[in-house]
Design a protein around this motif. Structure first.
Motif, PDB file in Angstrom:
ATOM      1  N   ALA A   1       0.847  -1.202   0.000  1.00  0.00           N
ATOM      2  CA  ALA A   1       0.000   0.000   0.000  1.00  0.00           C
ATOM      3  C   ALA A   1       0.881   1.250   0.000  1.00  0.00           C
ATOM      4  N   SER A   2       1.965   1.230   0.762  1.00  0.00           N
ATOM      5  CA  SER A   2       2.875   2.377   0.778  1.00  0.00           C
ATOM      6  C   SER A   2       3.568   2.555  -0.568  1.00  0.00           C
ATOM      7  N   ALA A   3       3.792   1.461  -1.271  1.00  0.00           N
ATOM      8  CA  ALA A   3       4.417   1.568  -2.602  1.00  0.00           C
ATOM      9  C   ALA A   3       3.570   2.443  -3.518  1.00  0.00           C
ATOM     10  N   ASP A   4       2.261   2.250  -3.485  1.00  0.00           N
ATOM     11  CA  ASP A   4       1.389   3.063  -4.343  1.00  0.00           C
ATOM     12  C   ASP A   4       1.524   4.548  -4.007  1.00  0.00           C
ATOM     13  N   LEU A   5       1.567   4.862  -2.721  1.00  0.00           N
ATOM     14  CA  LEU A   5       1.679   6.264  -2.296  1.00  0.00           C
ATOM     15  C   LEU A   5       3.057   6.821  -2.641  1.00  0.00           C
ATOM     16  N   GLN A   6       4.080   5.994  -2.428  1.00  0.00           N
ATOM     17  CA  GLN A   6       5.457   6.421  -2.709  1.00  0.00           C
ATOM     18  C   GLN A   6       5.639   6.689  -4.204  1.00  0.00           C
ATOM     19  N   ARG A   7       5.032   5.836  -5.046  1.00  0.00           N
ATOM     20  CA  ARG A   7       5.128   6.052  -6.492  1.00  0.00           C
ATOM     21  C   ARG A   7       4.554   7.414  -6.869  1.00  0.00           C
ATOM     22  N   LYS A   8       3.421   7.723  -6.284  1.00  0.00           N
ATOM     23  CA  LYS A   8       2.780   9.006  -6.607  1.00  0.00           C
ATOM     24  C   LYS A   8       3.663  10.163  -6.116  1.00  0.00           C
ATOM     25  N   ASP A   9       4.201  10.045  -4.910  1.00  0.00           N
ATOM     26  CA  ASP A   9       5.086  11.103  -4.378  1.00  0.00           C
ATOM     27  C   ASP A   9       6.262  11.348  -5.321  1.00  0.00           C
ATOM     28  N   VAL A  10       6.912  10.265  -5.732  1.00  0.00           N
ATOM     29  CA  VAL A  10       8.126  10.415  -6.542  1.00  0.00           C
ATOM     30  C   VAL A  10       7.782  10.940  -7.936  1.00  0.00           C
ATOM     31  N   MET A  11       6.692  10.439  -8.516  1.00  0.00           N
ATOM     32  CA  MET A  11       6.279  10.948  -9.836  1.00  0.00           C
ATOM     33  C   MET A  11       6.010  12.442  -9.756  1.00  0.00           C
ATOM     34  N   ASP A  12       5.329  12.870  -8.700  1.00  0.00           N
ATOM     35  CA  ASP A  12       5.029  14.298  -8.543  1.00  0.00           C
ATOM     36  C   ASP A  12       6.318  15.103  -8.382  1.00  0.00           C
ATOM     37  N   LEU A  13       7.243  14.595  -7.576  1.00  0.00           N
ATOM     38  CA  LEU A  13       8.515  15.305  -7.379  1.00  0.00           C
ATOM     39  C   LEU A  13       9.302  15.388  -8.684  1.00  0.00           C
ATOM     40  N   ASN A  14       9.392  14.272  -9.379  1.00  0.00           N
ATOM     41  CA  ASN A  14      10.180  14.276 -10.610  1.00  0.00           C
ATOM     42  C   ASN A  14       9.569  15.213 -11.650  1.00  0.00           C
ATOM     43  N   ALA A  15       8.257  15.405 -11.566  1.00  0.00           N
ATOM     44  CA  ALA A  15       7.599  16.305 -12.519  1.00  0.00           C
ATOM     45  C   ALA A  15       7.681  17.769 -12.082  1.00  0.00           C
ATOM     46  N   SER A  16       7.948  18.015 -10.813  1.00  0.00           N
ATOM     47  CA  SER A  16       7.804  19.393 -10.326  1.00  0.00           C
ATOM     48  C   SER A  16       9.095  20.022  -9.805  1.00  0.00           C
ATOM     49  N   LEU A  17      10.156  19.254  -9.682  1.00  0.00           N
ATOM     50  CA  LEU A  17      11.343  19.779  -8.985  1.00  0.00           C
ATOM     51  C   LEU A  17      12.263  20.641  -9.841  1.00  0.00           C
ATOM     52  N   ARG A  18      12.027  20.657 -11.130  1.00  0.00           N
ATOM     53  CA  ARG A  18      12.965  21.375 -12.009  1.00  0.00           C
ATOM     54  C   ARG A  18      13.136  22.837 -11.569  1.00  0.00           C
ATOM     55  N   GLY A  19      12.036  23.513 -11.312  1.00  0.00           N
ATOM     56  CA  GLY A  19      12.101  24.920 -10.906  1.00  0.00           C
ATOM     57  C   GLY A  19      12.894  25.098  -9.616  1.00  0.00           C
ATOM     58  N   GLU A  20      12.651  24.214  -8.660  1.00  0.00           N
ATOM     59  CA  GLU A  20      13.368  24.314  -7.385  1.00  0.00           C
ATOM     60  C   GLU A  20      14.874  24.114  -7.591  1.00  0.00           C
ATOM     61  N   LEU A  21      15.225  23.153  -8.429  1.00  0.00           N
ATOM     62  CA  LEU A  21      16.654  22.891  -8.675  1.00  0.00           C
ATOM     63  C   LEU A  21      17.284  24.043  -9.461  1.00  0.00           C
ATOM     64  N   GLU A  22      16.505  24.664 -10.332  1.00  0.00           N
ATOM     65  CA  GLU A  22      17.014  25.854 -11.041  1.00  0.00           C
ATOM     66  C   GLU A  22      17.289  26.978 -10.040  1.00  0.00           C
ATOM     67  N   SER A  23      16.385  27.115  -9.076  1.00  0.00           N
ATOM     68  CA  SER A  23      16.587  28.189  -8.089  1.00  0.00           C
ATOM     69  C   SER A  23      17.799  27.901  -7.203  1.00  0.00           C
ATOM     70  N   LYS A  24      18.238  26.645  -7.159  1.00  0.00           N
ATOM     71  CA  LYS A  24      19.458  26.305  -6.406  1.00  0.00           C
ATOM     72  C   LYS A  24      20.694  26.419  -7.291  1.00  0.00           C
ATOM     73  N   GLY A  25      20.508  26.849  -8.528  1.00  0.00           N
ATOM     74  CA  GLY A  25      21.665  27.125  -9.380  1.00  0.00           C
ATOM     75  C   GLY A  25      21.904  26.140 -10.509  1.00  0.00           C
ATOM     76  N   MET A  26      21.043  25.140 -10.663  1.00  0.00           N
ATOM     77  CA  MET A  26      21.269  24.181 -11.757  1.00  0.00           C
ATOM     78  C   MET A  26      20.693  24.727 -13.062  1.00  0.00           C
ATOM     79  N   THR A  27      21.357  24.392 -14.155  1.00  0.00           N
ATOM     80  CA  THR A  27      20.888  24.775 -15.487  1.00  0.00           C
ATOM     81  C   THR A  27      20.400  23.518 -16.199  1.00  0.00           C
ATOM     82  N   PHE A  28      19.203  23.596 -16.755  1.00  0.00           N
ATOM     83  CA  PHE A  28      18.596  22.416 -17.395  1.00  0.00           C
ATOM     84  C   PHE A  28      18.628  22.540 -18.910  1.00  0.00           C
ATOM     85  N   ASN A  29      18.684  21.390 -19.577  1.00  0.00           N
ATOM     86  CA  ASN A  29      18.437  21.346 -21.020  1.00  0.00           C
ATOM     87  C   ASN A  29      17.693  20.063 -21.352  1.00  0.00           C
TER      88      ASN A  29
END
Ligand code: X2X
Length: 333
Positions: free
Chosen positions: A265-293
């Motif tokens: 049951a936790s796997a289902d929740l963890q999958r959703k957490d990680v998918m959301d993070l992987n989809a949303s973290l780019r802006g946060e990492l850019e604000s920490k100084g990373m450049t994306f392409n």
């Protein structure tokens, strides 16, 4: 009877309930070791599962979580979970392939087009095939694989825009023949290192780059030691929850059921957490100084094809396994 009084910080221990009657030691105290930061959804959701397991077993079963490779690096922990030094351990299918060769099938480069294809495959025939292979080597695997995510390449030196940028690139890869083979096919200079060594290796310049999903760049603070992030999405990766067989079979059936039910049951929740993070973290990492392409993945897949990467691995895995993979990902490789 026990009542929950809220959260009590207790180091890495996972029991957060306070009893109205003197606590009895749990009948079973099992260690769950992993390589992720305490803040990664793997550990947040594992702790929730451990809490529920303690509660539903009325304290008979305690699972202590040891994040951040505290009990040892992945290759050591794989030995430990086999010998019983730890009872539970989460591991990438690719690193597991050092013991179970065909376990790495799900990590073939550019196999999964998106998450939509991942879960039906890993909860379906591909996952069942791999779990059976793992079982033959004496380890127990819980049904649901947890998410690590689609992997992206980072560098301290320059963005990776085309396969030519990977030539001679000093990149850390996890300890697995599939990873080494893939970056060798790109003409890189891959160095196999356990995750426990990655931050320091990047900081001291032993390697110039590494590859991991965005959730790990964030929770392991790799943005402190890496400048560029190239969204190659070159493979999907997960974490199988492995159990020492003797430890698992030593549990009474009701506890087996409580443990597997809550971890799955936790796997289902963890999958959703990680998918959301992987989809949303780019802006946060850019604000920490990373450049994306955003490189064109087709160029990279083409390079792997022409280097004979797919043909070599098809021969290693065998036709039956390869057919299961192609069916699961929905396209020929
Ligand atoms: O070692 C890694 O890079 C990690 C954390 O992604 C795995 O566990 C494969």
């Amino acid at each position: 009877r026990k009542i929950l009084l809220g959260t009590v910080a207790a180091g890495v221990a996972t029991h957060f309930s306070i009893r109205t009657t003197p606590a009895r030691a749990a009948e079973f105290t099992y260690k769950f070791a992993n390589n992720q930061a305490a803040t990664h959804p793997l550990n947040i959701r594992a702790k929730e599962a451990a809490d529920k397991i303690a509660e539903e077993s009325s304290g008979r079963m305690e699972i202590q979580i040891f994040p951040s490779s505290q009990l040892g690096a992945d290759t050591d922990m794989l030995s430990q979970v086999r010998s019983g030094g730890v009872e539970l351990f989460s591991l990438s299918p690719l690193i597991l392939s050092t013991l179970v060769p065909n376990a790495s099938l799900s990590g073939i480069g550019f196999a999964f087009p998106s998450y939509d294809a991942v879960w039906p495959a890993m909860d379906g025939d591909l996952g069942a095939y791999v779990r059976a292979e793992i079982g033959k080597k004496g380890l127990v695997t819980l049904d649901k694989i947890w998410d690590n995510g689609f992997r992206q390449i980072t560098s301290s030196k320059a963005p990776i825009a085309t396969p030519a940028d990977l030539e001679s690139f000093k990149i850390r890869v996890p300890v697995s023949p599939l990873w080494t083979s893939m970056f060798t096919a790109f003409g890189s200079a891959p160095a196999s290192l356990n995750f426990a060594e990655v931050y320091t290796a990047l900081q001291t310049g032993v390697v110039d780059g590494q590859e991991n999903p965005l959730a790990i760049l964030s929770t392991f603070k790799l943005y402190e030691v890496q400048k560029f992030c190239s969204m190659t999405n070159h493979m999907w990766d997960g974490f199988w929850i492995l159990a020492n067989r003797r430890a698992w079979e030593g549990l009474p059936d009701d506890l087996k059921e409580i443990v597997s039910k809550n971890f799955n049951a936790s796997a289902d929740l963890q999958r959703k957490d990680v998918m959301d993070l992987n989809a949303s973290l780019r802006g946060e990492l850019e604000s920490k100084g990373m450049t994306f392409n955003d490189p064109d993945p087709a160029l990279f897949q083409e390079k792997l094809k022409s280097a004979g990467f797919y043909a070599d691995w098809k021969a290693k895995y065998g036709d039956e396994a390869w057919a299961i993979l192609e069916k699961a990902v929905g396209h020929p490789l």
